[in-house]
Design a protein around this motif. Structure first.
Motif, mmCIF file in Angstrom:
data_model
loop_
_atom_site.group_PDB
_atom_site.id
_atom_site.type_symbol
_atom_site.label_atom_id
_atom_site.label_comp_id
_atom_site.label_asym_id
_atom_site.label_seq_id
_atom_site.Cartn_x
_atom_site.Cartn_y
_atom_site.Cartn_z
ATOM 1 N N LYS A 1 0.838 -1.191 0.000
ATOM 2 C CA LYS A 1 0.000 0.000 0.000
ATOM 3 C C LYS A 1 0.878 1.249 0.000
ATOM 4 C CE LYS A 1 -3.788 2.141 2.501
ATOM 5 N NZ LYS A 1 -4.655 2.096 3.669
ATOM 6 N N LYS A 2 1.972 1.194 0.761
ATOM 7 C CA LYS A 2 2.886 2.331 0.835
ATOM 8 C C LYS A 2 3.489 2.652 -0.527
ATOM 9 C CE LYS A 2 7.080 3.963 3.040
ATOM 10 N NZ LYS A 2 8.299 3.617 3.728
ATOM 11 N N GLU B 1 0.806 4.265 -2.726
ATOM 12 C CA GLU B 1 0.541 5.645 -2.295
ATOM 13 C C GLU B 1 1.699 6.575 -2.649
ATOM 14 O OE1 GLU B 1 -0.355 5.113 1.858
ATOM 15 O OE2 GLU B 1 -2.455 4.589 1.429
ATOM 16 N N GLU B 2 2.927 6.094 -2.499
ATOM 17 C CA GLU B 2 4.087 6.930 -2.845
ATOM 18 C C GLU B 2 4.096 7.250 -4.333
ATOM 19 O OE1 GLU B 2 7.642 5.045 -1.374
ATOM 20 O OE2 GLU B 2 7.188 5.611 0.697
ATOM 21 N N GLY C 1 1.475 9.724 -5.203
ATOM 22 C CA GLY C 1 1.785 11.032 -4.647
ATOM 23 C C GLY C 1 2.622 11.885 -5.577
ATOM 24 N N GLU D 1 -7.121 8.197 -7.320
ATOM 25 C CA GLU D 1 -8.402 8.775 -6.889
ATOM 26 C C GLU D 1 -8.769 10.003 -7.719
ATOM 27 O OE1 GLU D 1 -10.409 7.423 -4.836
ATOM 28 O OE2 GLU D 1 -9.144 5.982 -3.799
#
Length: 150
Positions: free
Chosen positions: A4-5, A8-9, A12, A129
């Motif tokens: 997940k990290k 997300e990174e 980002g 998203e």
């Protein structure tokens, strides 16, 4: 297995190269490009056979981009992906998302050897998203099956 990290990174990063955007305008790569653009990402198309795509200047290789992106989304044929990983490493791009179906054993091994951060085997549109329509349903199914990155 993706974490997940790592997902997300990568998401980002707001300045991304998109390698393999199609000249036809009708490929999944074009859909992904347009969707990410709508979500606010600053994108740079990369295709060795085009000078402009999706109304933007297109670069032939990652190493040709003067304003280095934070990451690269690879939407290439799996036979080409290893070469793109090599180009990313040479260009100093350390974060890659290799779209599901685009990965190869050689590409993943090279990325590991070069110390690159890689998300692979997942569809970026299931995670960027806001997630809509089919991709939202697909993510929900994967959540039920315990297949989402943890």
């Amino acid at each position: 297995m993706n974490t997940k990290k790592a997902v997300e990174e990568f998401l980002g990063h707001k300045h991304l190269a998109v390698v393999g955007v199609s000249r036809s305008g009708k490929d999944f790569s074009n859909l992904a490009y347009r969707e990410l653009k709508k979500k606010g990402y600053r994108l740079v198309p990369v295709n060795p056979h085009a000078d402009a795509l999706e109304g933007e200047r297109c670069f032939h290789r990652l190493s040709d981009i003067p304003d280095k992106p934070e990451g690269a989304l690879l939407l290439t044929n799996s036979l080409q992906t290893e070469g793109v990983v090599r180009d990313a490493a040479e260009a100093g791009i350390r974060s890659l998302w290799i779209q599901q179906g685009c990965e190869s054993v050689g590409a993943l091994e090279l990325a590991r050897q070069k110390g690159l951060s890689v998300v692979s085997g997942d569809c970026i549109l299931m995670f960027a998203e806001p997630v809509a329509s089919f991709h939202r349903f697909h993510r929900w199914v994967w959540k039920l099956l315990g297949k989402l990155p943890k």
